[in-house]
Design an enzyme around this catalytic site. Structure first.
Site, PDB file in Angstrom:
ATOM      1  N   LEU A  54       1.101  -0.970   0.461  1.00  0.00           N
ATOM      2  CA  LEU A  54       0.048  -0.089   0.335  1.00  0.00           C
ATOM      3  C   LEU A  54       1.091   1.018   0.433  1.00  0.00           C
ATOM      4  O   LEU A  54       2.264   1.401   0.818  1.00  0.00           O
ATOM      5  CB  LEU A  54      -1.278   0.101   1.420  1.00  0.00           C
ATOM      6  N   ASP A  55       0.480   2.447  -0.737  1.00  0.00           N
ATOM      7  CA  ASP A  55       1.459   3.650  -0.738  1.00  0.00           C
ATOM      8  C   ASP A  55       1.360   3.996   0.734  1.00  0.00           C
ATOM      9  O   ASP A  55       0.604   3.761   1.565  1.00  0.00           O
ATOM     10  CB  ASP A  55       0.286   4.561  -1.329  1.00  0.00           C
ATOM     11  N   LYS A  56       2.494   5.182   1.188  1.00  0.00           N
ATOM     12  CA  LYS A  56       2.465   5.429   2.216  1.00  0.00           C
ATOM     13  C   LYS A  56       1.177   5.972   3.131  1.00  0.00           C
ATOM     14  O   LYS A  56       0.414   6.063   4.308  1.00  0.00           O
ATOM     15  CB  LYS A  56       3.677   6.152   2.249  1.00  0.00           C
ATOM     16  N   ARG A 161      -5.888   5.919  -7.695  1.00  0.00           N
ATOM     17  CA  ARG A 161      -5.274   7.230  -7.412  1.00  0.00           C
ATOM     18  C   ARG A 161      -5.320   8.001  -9.100  1.00  0.00           C
ATOM     19  O   ARG A 161      -5.717   9.456  -9.571  1.00  0.00           O
ATOM     20  CB  ARG A 161      -3.685   7.826  -7.409  1.00  0.00           C
TER      21      ARG A 161
END
Length: 237
Positions: A54-56, A161
């Site tokens: 998962l992205d930060k 996104r």
């Protein structure tokens, strides 16, 4: 820090990842940061093998295997895993299945980065609730938002996104793909200091027991405050 464990057996461990943590050190070393893999390894005293990332800035369900064999089995079946994300986006989004190939996003830290080839990318978006606030943040007298269920059918980097930006409905407080004017307003007035994207549910077949595992990551206080502010409590019941 103690991470919230959603599931733990002799083969797997699943946590509710907080926003603001990188999954492991190899993603981008930086002094003073905390990393999920090292924190969870110390917390449970076991070697971990990441299955996905998962992205930060993304919170939610994050799955680790406890052996390389189980990790390999999960990676092989990952395309069959039911993944459901929640996002708060700008505007009123219409339900859609977007089929838009994506190339790897530019890495601003890599001086030798060159564009890669596009690969197939599909996401199903379902609007769960809408709101219109009397806030003149941009050029309009009011501001519209939607609570969206995002179901990625492929796994490209920043897929949700970038797909939402393409549709004209960027994720609220996404500083890379969204509009910073909205980010700054929600940060300064509502205390929202992170992108509103959350890996909500994962459903998959356990690679060893063959049981169906259904996981759900509770929303953190910032998410809960936005749900209440928008009047969306009934949308997630």
């Amino acid at each position: 820090m103690t991470l919230e464990i959603l599931y733990h057996d002799e083969h797997l461990v699943v946590i509710n990842k907080p926003a603001g943590m990188l999954v492991h050190k190899g993603e981008r070393l930086s002094h003073g940061r905390e990393f999920v893999l090292q924190t969870l390894r110390d917390q449970i005293g076991q070697t971990l093998y990441p299955v996905h990332r998962l992205d930060k800035k993304t919170s939610g369900v994050l799955l680790f295997a406890l052996s390389s064999e189980v990790a390999s089995a999960l990676v092989k079946q990952w395309s069959e895993v039911d993944k459901q994300y929640l996002a708060v986006v700008r505007g009123h989004l219409q339900d859609t299945l977007l089929d838009l190939p994506l190339a790897p996003p530019r890495d601003k830290f890599d001086k030798n980065w060159v564009p890669g080839p596009e690969k197939p990318a599909q996401t199903r978006f379902t609007s769960l609730a809408e709101a219109e606030l009397d806030l003149a943040i941009d050029k309009y007298p009011t501001s519209r938002y939607s609570l969206v269920l995002c179901e990625p059918l492929t796994g490209r980097k920043h897929q949700l996104r970038r797909h939402l930006r393409h549709l004209g409905h960027p994720i609220l407080c996404d500083s890379r793909y969204g509009k910073n004017r909205h980010y700054h307003y929600f940060r300064d007035h509502f205390g929202v200091d992170r992108m509103l994207l959350h890996c909500w549910k994962l459903h998959f077949i356990h690679p060893i027991t063959r049981d169906t595992v259904k996981l759900e990551a509770p929303l953190d206080p910032i998410w809960q405050s936005i749900i209440e502010r928008m009047g969306w409590q009934s949308a997630l019941v």
